[in-house]
Design an enzyme around this catalytic site. Structure first.
Site, PDB file in Angstrom:
ATOM      1  N   SER A 188      10.808 -44.338 -28.568  1.00 25.94           N
ATOM      2  CA  SER A 188      11.566 -43.483 -29.484  1.00 25.94           C
ATOM      3  C   SER A 188      10.743 -42.922 -30.630  1.00 25.94           C
ATOM      4  O   SER A 188      11.060 -41.848 -31.141  1.00 25.94           O
ATOM      5  CB  SER A 188      12.764 -44.253 -30.045  1.00 25.94           C
ATOM      6  N   HIS A 216      16.418 -43.063 -24.613  1.00 26.86           N
ATOM      7  CA  HIS A 216      15.792 -41.772 -24.904  1.00 26.86           C
ATOM      8  C   HIS A 216      15.320 -41.073 -23.632  1.00 26.86           C
ATOM      9  O   HIS A 216      14.343 -40.331 -23.641  1.00 26.86           O
ATOM     10  CB  HIS A 216      14.630 -41.956 -25.875  1.00 26.86           C
ATOM     11  N   LYS A 245      23.363 -40.673 -27.548  1.00 27.30           N
ATOM     12  CA  LYS A 245      22.296 -39.683 -27.627  1.00 27.30           C
ATOM     13  C   LYS A 245      22.654 -38.500 -26.722  1.00 27.30           C
ATOM     14  O   LYS A 245      23.561 -37.738 -27.045  1.00 27.30           O
ATOM     15  CB  LYS A 245      20.952 -40.325 -27.307  1.00 27.30           C
TER      16      LYS A 245
END
Length: 401
Positions: A188, A216, A245
């Site tokens: 990240s 991610h 996310k």
């Protein structure tokens, strides 16, 4: 009356806060007065947002928002309970089925946060006879999850396959019953994509399992956005991920694995057993985000996302900034000094760009940075505006010529 010892405690807290601030390590909270998106409202004005995990631009998408509203209207605000007592709704099972099918696993289990998913996976599955071999740059939630487990711990240098093999040999020599290699799918703070093809080869050679945190990566890496393991075309044993996310931007996490693994986690994973069930609105929004991400529109969003990343990376390099190499939409602008990173973020905001300076303990000392992140919602015009603003800020602070 406050005792003298307690007064000393509060004095120590104030001194620690003052020291954090003096080192330029204070992490300010800026108030956003709008939906998440490529443009957000901060301090009464609209600014370009280049530091969100909103990779597909779905966090503020009206379809995702309305799906959450419809779900809450049907199921209410929440279950007021943990799931094994009276807290499992039909929509929880629907979301577990949907995310497992999307990512290609037999089953999945939901958590109130992705941090809890990593906090809950190791302890129920691995004991003192086992070994966990963990990448040195893994997310804090993996580190904390490993600490909760009695398995022996080994760390290998990030993406260093020689060091990984050495640790696997050591674990085997120490008599480990089972070995699990734990890694972020994409790191990240750096944007590095884990070398899962090489890790798969070593896992096969040393009879190890593989656990990947794909927070991610899910939604935008690999075919249909199925993540880093799909990007590399390999199989893994355990996947942890998030709905916070690319898949809607709300909150909540999950673990995908074989059905029997999920069944055991539902009996033993403490963050699952002792946390309220995921809010229905989050489930509804996440289901809609998965629908979008897994289809043709998702392909178009992913194409735009990586085109944006390529354009930004090329322009920033030409402007003279020091970027970490890679292809991920996380693109760190390396500044080194913590105070400089904070000053750069403040100057960028004055110029109409919202970014955050990252420094210790989030990243190692001396490696402070501005972590910029691309979104499919960004336009080329917005990217060019950001590069111009950064060039101005960089000149003002003596970073670029």
């Amino acid at each position: 009356m406050t005792q003298a010892s307690n007064l000393a405690f509060y004095d120590r807290v104030r001194a620690e806060l003052a020291d954090i601030d003096a080192q330029g390590l204070t992490k300010p909270e800026r108030i956003i007065a709008s939906r998440q998106g490529s443009v957000i409202t901060v301090g009464g004005r609209d600014v370009l947002n280049f530091c969100a995990n909103n990779y597909l631009g779905l966090a503020g998408d009206e379809r995702v928002a309305q799906a959450g509203i419809r779900t809450q209207e049907r199921w209410g605000a929440g279950t007021a309970s943990v799931r094994f007592i009276c807290g499992t709704l039909e929509i929880h099972k629907e979301l577990e089925r949907s995310v497992a099918d999307y990512l290609g696993f037999e089953d999945s289990i939901l958590f109130a946060a992705a941090f809890d998913a990593n906090g809950g996976i190791f302890e129920p599955l691995f004991g003192e006879e086992d070994a966990i071999v963990s990448d040195s740059l893994n997310h804090a939630s993996i580190i904390d999850g490993v600490r909760l487990c009695k398995a022996k711990r080994y760390r290998f240098l990030t993406s260093d396959m020689d060091d990984l093999e050495a640790k696997l040999k050591e674990a085997r020599a120490d008599g480990a019953r089972n070995i699990v290699i734990a890694t972020d799918g994409a790191f990240s703070m750096d944007g590095y994509i884990a070398k899962l093809k090489d890790i798969r080869g070593l896992a096969d050679r040393y009879d190890a399992l593989i656990m990947v945190d794909d927070c991610h990566a899910t939604g935008f890496l690999g075919p249909q956005g199925r993540g880093s393991y799909a990007y590399h075309g390999v199989d893994i044993d355990f996947l942890t991920g998030t709905f916070g996310k690319a898949l809607g931007g709300a909150m909540g996490g999950f673990i995908c694995a074989k059905a029997e693994i999920v069944s055991l986690l539902k009996q033993r994973a403490r963050p699952y057993l002792f946390s309220n069930a995921l809010a229905p609105a989050v489930c509804g929004s996440s289901l809609e985000a998965i629908r979008i991400a897994g289809g043709e529109e998702g392909d178009a969003l992913r194409k735009q996302l990586f085109a944006n990343a390529a354009r930004y990376r090329a322009a920033m390099t030409e402007a003279g900034f020091n970027l970490l190499p890679g292809e991920h939409p996380i693109i760190p602008v390396m500044l080194g000094d913590a105070k400089l990173a904070q000053d750069f973020a403040a100057r960028a905001l004055e110029l109409g760009v919202y970014v955050i300076g990252f420094s210790f303990p989030v990243v190692p000392r001396g490696q402070a940075r501005i972590r910029t992140q691309m979104s499919a919602a960004h336009t080329f015009e917005q990217i060019d505006q950001v590069v111009d603003a950064f060039r101005t800020a960089g000149r003002d602070l003596g970073i670029v010529g």
